[in-house]
Write a protein that holds these residues in place. Structure first.
Motif, PDB file in Angstrom:
ATOM      1  N   UNK A 339      44.655  37.326  21.356  1.00 12.10           N
ATOM      2  CA  UNK A 339      45.924  37.150  22.062  1.00 12.10           C
ATOM      3  C   UNK A 339      45.846  37.582  23.520  1.00 12.10           C
ATOM      4  N   UNK A 340      45.003  38.560  23.817  1.00 13.34           N
ATOM      5  CA  UNK A 340      44.922  39.051  25.193  1.00 13.34           C
ATOM      6  C   UNK A 340      43.547  39.652  25.441  1.00 13.34           C
ATOM      7  N   UNK A 341      43.264  39.932  26.725  1.00 12.51           N
ATOM      8  CA  UNK A 341      41.946  40.436  27.116  1.00 12.51           C
ATOM      9  C   UNK A 341      41.660  41.801  26.502  1.00 12.51           C
ATOM     10  N   UNK A 342      42.672  42.655  26.416  1.00  9.59           N
ATOM     11  CA  UNK A 342      42.453  43.992  25.865  1.00  9.59           C
ATOM     12  C   UNK A 342      42.011  43.918  24.406  1.00  9.59           C
ATOM     13  N   UNK A 343      42.640  43.050  23.633  1.00  8.97           N
ATOM     14  CA  UNK A 343      42.262  42.901  22.227  1.00  8.97           C
ATOM     15  C   UNK A 343      40.830  42.396  22.119  1.00  8.97           C
ATOM     16  N   UNK A 344      40.468  41.482  22.997  1.00  7.83           N
ATOM     17  CA  UNK A 344      39.092  40.975  22.985  1.00  7.83           C
ATOM     18  C   UNK A 344      38.106  42.088  23.315  1.00  7.83           C
ATOM     19  N   UNK A 345      38.407  42.887  24.347  1.00  9.57           N
ATOM     20  CA  UNK A 345      37.509  43.979  24.713  1.00  9.57           C
ATOM     21  C   UNK A 345      37.383  44.988  23.572  1.00  9.57           C
ATOM     22  N   UNK A 346      38.502  45.301  22.916  1.00  7.30           N
ATOM     23  CA  UNK A 346      38.474  46.253  21.794  1.00  7.30           C
ATOM     24  C   UNK A 346      37.600  45.727  20.657  1.00  7.30           C
ATOM     25  N   UNK A 347      37.735  44.430  20.357  1.00 12.62           N
ATOM     26  CA  UNK A 347      36.926  43.860  19.286  1.00 12.62           C
ATOM     27  C   UNK A 347      35.452  43.859  19.687  1.00 12.62           C
ATOM     28  N   UNK A 348      35.180  43.573  20.964  1.00 13.74           N
ATOM     29  CA  UNK A 348      33.810  43.630  21.444  1.00 13.74           C
ATOM     30  C   UNK A 348      33.199  45.009  21.261  1.00 13.74           C
ATOM     31  N   UNK A 349      33.991  46.050  21.491  1.00 15.35           N
ATOM     32  CA  UNK A 349      33.509  47.414  21.278  1.00 15.35           C
ATOM     33  C   UNK A 349      33.202  47.651  19.805  1.00 15.35           C
ATOM     34  N   UNK A 350      34.031  47.098  18.925  1.00 13.50           N
ATOM     35  CA  UNK A 350      33.794  47.267  17.485  1.00 13.50           C
ATOM     36  C   UNK A 350      32.492  46.584  17.062  1.00 13.50           C
ATOM     37  N   UNK A 351      32.265  45.388  17.582  1.00 12.08           N
ATOM     38  CA  UNK A 351      31.029  44.672  17.260  1.00 12.08           C
ATOM     39  C   UNK A 351      29.820  45.433  17.786  1.00 12.08           C
ATOM     40  N   UNK A 352      29.920  45.877  19.033  1.00  9.95           N
ATOM     41  CA  UNK A 352      28.807  46.621  19.619  1.00  9.95           C
ATOM     42  C   UNK A 352      28.552  47.908  18.848  1.00  9.95           C
ATOM     43  N   UNK A 353      29.605  48.583  18.413  1.00  8.46           N
ATOM     44  CA  UNK A 353      29.430  49.798  17.633  1.00  8.46           C
ATOM     45  C   UNK A 353      28.661  49.545  16.349  1.00  8.46           C
ATOM     46  N   UNK A 354      28.934  48.415  15.711  1.00 12.07           N
ATOM     47  CA  UNK A 354      28.201  48.054  14.500  1.00 12.07           C
ATOM     48  C   UNK A 354      26.730  47.809  14.824  1.00 12.07           C
ATOM     49  N   UNK A 355      26.450  47.065  15.895  1.00 10.45           N
ATOM     50  CA  UNK A 355      25.073  46.792  16.279  1.00 10.45           C
ATOM     51  C   UNK A 355      24.317  48.082  16.603  1.00 10.45           C
ATOM     52  N   UNK A 356      25.012  49.033  17.232  1.00 10.45           N
ATOM     53  CA  UNK A 356      24.348  50.298  17.558  1.00 10.45           C
ATOM     54  C   UNK A 356      24.049  51.109  16.296  1.00 10.45           C
ATOM     55  N   UNK A 357      24.898  51.021  15.287  1.00  4.04           N
ATOM     56  CA  UNK A 357      24.599  51.667  14.002  1.00  4.04           C
ATOM     57  C   UNK A 357      23.371  51.031  13.359  1.00  4.04           C
ATOM     58  N   UNK A 358      23.262  49.725  13.498  1.00  2.00           N
ATOM     59  CA  UNK A 358      22.068  49.045  12.994  1.00  2.00           C
ATOM     60  C   UNK A 358      20.834  49.572  13.713  1.00  2.00           C
ATOM     61  N   UNK A 359      20.904  49.634  15.037  1.00  2.00           N
ATOM     62  CA  UNK A 359      19.765  50.084  15.832  1.00  2.00           C
ATOM     63  C   UNK A 359      19.336  51.493  15.410  1.00  2.00           C
TER      64      UNK A 359
END
Length: 442
Positions: A339-359
């Motif tokens: 719906x907005x840029x902030x929601x997109x950025x927040x979701x991007x942080x969630x995805x990145x957090x998952x990838x960092x747990x993988x790493x």
């Protein structure tokens, strides 16, 4: 002529993609900044990762870094320095927010220059119009996918109009100083000496020689007391730093791979170029893909969904390594809408957090790591590996850096890490990097 220290505030970790043999700082406290100022290299990078932040957070981070930098410069008694706000060569980023903050904290500057040319990535500027080579054709950047970015979109490739658009008219297009190719090739020192009051300037460049000539005049003007700020892509840094060739040729960087072991690849970028490169990589022998279906993170019980997803990924990556192969962990390729840029950025942080747990749960003995995407690469260094600093070894492919962790890293000592921007290279570039590293595999 005394060469000033070149201090790069980098909004993601790919700005070092044209230089080598210098420090990348993942933190910007005073003592860490002093490490960069004390280092013998003429240049160092502070990875602020502001492109992944909201405008307000980007301003706060930049302000904090500048205030600490001011203290570090005083403590090291350094007066001669140039500040570069390094950002994306396709004009995406927090301009003019970051340059405004830098000017308010570290000024006064006589001028700030927009120099987005990045030759390794096919970006050039002519008659103040910025172009990107798409399928071999020079295309004004406002006609490319990057101009449609939901956070950093824009409407103009003519840089004075871009400035007016981004400053919302505070800097009108007609007040922007244009440094054109013919002038740069003749020499612009006299013009530089007459700039004042943080004049906004845009700079043409079609070849590295253009920026080399421009940088020589910049350094000459700085030697005469002029103070300049840059909003730049990476190619200008090559000219300013004037480094010799890197110690080990790009084709031979497999010798950095640890113990001839298979590695891992983390792919977060979702731009079209990355998707094409990923397809070629997945066709390589010794490669096994692991897709991360990021839409599962939108489940009502996000934490439970995340936990299950992480466990599934780790089961696969461990099995792939045990089989002597390299895993490619990549986010699903369809881009979700928000719906907005902030929601997109927040979701991007969630995805990145998952990838960092993988790493952080990869086998400790992996021989190398390739991180694809600017924000993903920043998170890899600062969060996934929890680095304070990293040493830049050089480029494994034009525009693609390799760094290495310290020998005392608690989990991955002396691990070579490739920082691969999302929008650099041809369709086979990611596969080529893997092939160069895989030469050492047993």
């Amino acid at each position: 002529m005394t060469r000033p220290k070149i201090i790069v505030l980098d909004d993601d970790p790919t700005g070092s993609q044209t230089v080598h043999s210098c420090l990348l700082l993942m933190q910007w406290d005073v003592e860490t900044l002093r490490l960069g100022l004390q280092d013998d290299a003429p240049i160092f990078f502070v990875l602020t990762n502001t492109r992944s932040l909201t405008p307000e957070k980007a301003a706060d981070v930049t302000r904090e870094a500048c205030q600490n930098l001011k203290q570090a410069l005083d403590l090291e008694n350094i007066q001669d320095f140039l500040v570069v706000s390094r950002s994306d060569s396709t004009l995406r980023g927090h301009y003019p927010i970051e340059t405004d903050v830098i000017a308010s904290e570290l000024g006064a500057f006589d001028a700030h220059f927009l120099t987005p040319a990045f030759f390794e990535g096919g970006r050039t500027t002519r008659d103040s119009v910025h172009y990107l080579k798409v399928d071999g054709v020079e295309t004004p950047v406002h006609e490319t996918e990057f101009a449609q970015d939901s956070v950093f979109g824009y409407s103009h490739s003519y840089l004075p109009d871009y400035v007016a658009e981004k400053t919302e008219g505070r800097i009108p297009a007609e007040q922007v100083e244009r440094f054109l190719l013919a002038e740069i090739r003749q020499g612009v020192l006299e013009r530089l000496l007459h700039l004042h009051d943080n004049q906004c300037c845009v700079v043409d460049a079609e070849t590295q020689a253009d920026l080399n000539r421009f940088a020589a005049d910049i350094l000459a003007a700085a030697d005469q007391g002029k103070r300049f700020l840059f909003r730049s892509a990476a190619s200008l840094l090559t000219a300013l730093a004037a480094l010799p060739a890197q110690a080990i040729a790009p084709e031979a960087m497999a010798q950095y791979v640890r113990n001839s072991k298979p590695g891992a690849v983390i792919v977060g970028s979702h731009v079209q170029k990355t998707t094409e490169q990923l397809q070629h990589l997945l066709e390589q022998p010794g490669i096994v893909g692991v897709q991360v279906e990021v839409s599962r993170l939108l489940a009502p019980d996000r934490e439970e969904a995340r936990s299950h997803l992480l466990a599934e990924i780790l089961e696969q990556t461990n099995a792939i390594y045990a089989d002597g192969k390299t895993s490619v962990v990549y986010t699903s390729r369809h881009e979700l809408t928000f719906d907005d840029a902030q929601t997109r950025l927040d979701f991007g942080e969630a995805v990145s957090g998952l990838l960092m747990d993988v790493l952080q749960n990869l086998p400790n003995a992996i021989g190398f790591l390739i991180s694809k995407g600017g924000i993903t690469s920043n998170d890899t260094l600062s969060t996934g590996l929890a680095l304070r600093t990293a040493w830049l070894l050089g480029q494994v492919l034009p525009g693609v850096s390799m760094v290495r962790t310290a020998a005392d890293h608690p989990q991955f000592p002396n691990l070579p890490i490739v920082l691969f921007p999302g929008n650099v290279g041809d369709a086979t570039a990611l596969a080529t990097v893997y092939q160069r590293l895989a030469q050492s595999l047993t």
